[in-house]
Design a protein around this motif. Structure first.
Motif, PDB file in Angstrom:
ATOM      1  N   ALA A 166       1.324  -6.442  -3.488  1.00 41.15           N
ATOM      2  CA  ALA A 166       0.498  -6.672  -2.384  1.00 41.15           C
ATOM      3  C   ALA A 166       1.589  -7.269  -1.539  1.00 41.15           C
ATOM      4  CB  ALA A 166      -0.724  -7.742  -2.559  1.00 41.15           C
ATOM      5  N   GLU A 172      -0.791 -10.553   1.067  1.00 41.67           N
ATOM      6  CA  GLU A 172      -0.334  -8.842   2.551  1.00 41.67           C
ATOM      7  C   GLU A 172      -0.657 -10.251   3.723  1.00 41.67           C
ATOM      8  OE1 GLU A 172      -4.428  -8.078  -0.896  1.00 41.67           O
ATOM      9  OE2 GLU A 172      -3.038  -9.708   0.255  1.00 41.67           O
ATOM     10  N   TRP A 179       3.342  -4.028  -0.827  1.00 35.92           N
ATOM     11  CA  TRP A 179       3.232  -3.003  -0.508  1.00 35.92           C
ATOM     12  C   TRP A 179       2.603  -3.033   1.319  1.00 35.92           C
ATOM     13  CZ3 TRP A 179      -0.953  -3.439  -4.479  1.00 35.92           C
ATOM     14  CH2 TRP A 179      -0.241  -3.050  -5.426  1.00 35.92           C
TER      15      TRP A 179
END
Length: 228
Positions: free
Chosen positions: A43, A14, A46
């Motif tokens: 991730a 992230e 995303w």
């Protein structure tokens, strides 16, 4: 200004995605990852949200030294008190510093350390200048993605400076000055004065091109005198 963002051993996908998004938002494109494959986790993409091209084109390296192979000037981020190095430029102070450097040093790298422990002293020693974000909080720490955003926002103005031909100087001038200073300290038998050595090496990166050239001339005269 040609600036690369270097993330050393990021642990969370992230954070890599957030860094990519910050870069894209502010106009930076060259992302380099050292000793990590966190960017491969879905991730990262995303969180990047619309910045997938930054992730698609990033480059990976085994060590920080490898990632800096083409950098002519390196800025490393660190929290105050985490290392033996004590001289820092704030993000705002980097703007005029890098604006001047961009006129004679073609490639700048901005390095961010690990989420939990930052950069080692050995890694910090590879930098020409250290930087830290002044904070009021009792626990002075930023999330990696936040830190990248702070610096990208602050330095984005440099992307608006018209590209001019570099001043006709040797881009290795600063590296050569560091080596020359080390040799002089050794010849004077003061190289074991670590406090002075650290202070001097950390200050050289703040010099403008003209000051660097003048110091080369001074060291040349000193070397010549010592050789008599």
């Amino acid at each position: 200004m040609d600036l690369s963002i270097v993330l050393v051993s990021p642990a969370r996908a992230e954070n890599v995605g957030a860094a990519a998004r910050a870069m894209k938002t502010m106009g930076f494109t060259d992302l380099r990852i050292v000793a990590s494959d966190a960017h491969c986790d879905p991730a990262a993409r995303w969180v990047a949200h619309g910045s997938g091209d930054i992730l698609d084109n990033l480059t990976t390296y085994a060590t920080l030294a490898d990632a800096l192979h083409d950098a002519s000037f390196t800025v490393a981020t660190t929290a105050r008190g985490r290392s033996k190095f004590h001289y820092y430029a704030t993000p705002a102070e980097l703007v005029p510093l890098l604006a001047e450097k961009s006129q004679w040093l073609p490639k700048v790298a901005l390095v961010f350390g690990r989420e939990d422990s930052g950069l080692t002293n050995e890694e910090l020693a590879l930098a020409d200048v250290l930087t830290g974000v002044p904070m009021v909080a009792d626990y002075p720490s930023l999330n990696l993605g936040q830190a990248v955003m702070v610096y990208c926002y602050q330095l984005a103005s440099l992307m608006q400076i018209p590209v001019k031909p570099l001043v006709e100087v040797d881009e290795n001038q600063l590296t050569a000055l560091r080596a020359r200073t080390d040799r002089l300290l050794a010849s004077l038998n003061v190289a074991d004065d670590q406090k002075m050595v650290d202070w001097l090496q950390q200050r050289l990166g703040l010099l403008a091109q003209r000051d660097t050239a003048m110091l080369h001339r001074l060291l040349h005269d000193i070397e010549k005198k010592l050789a008599e």
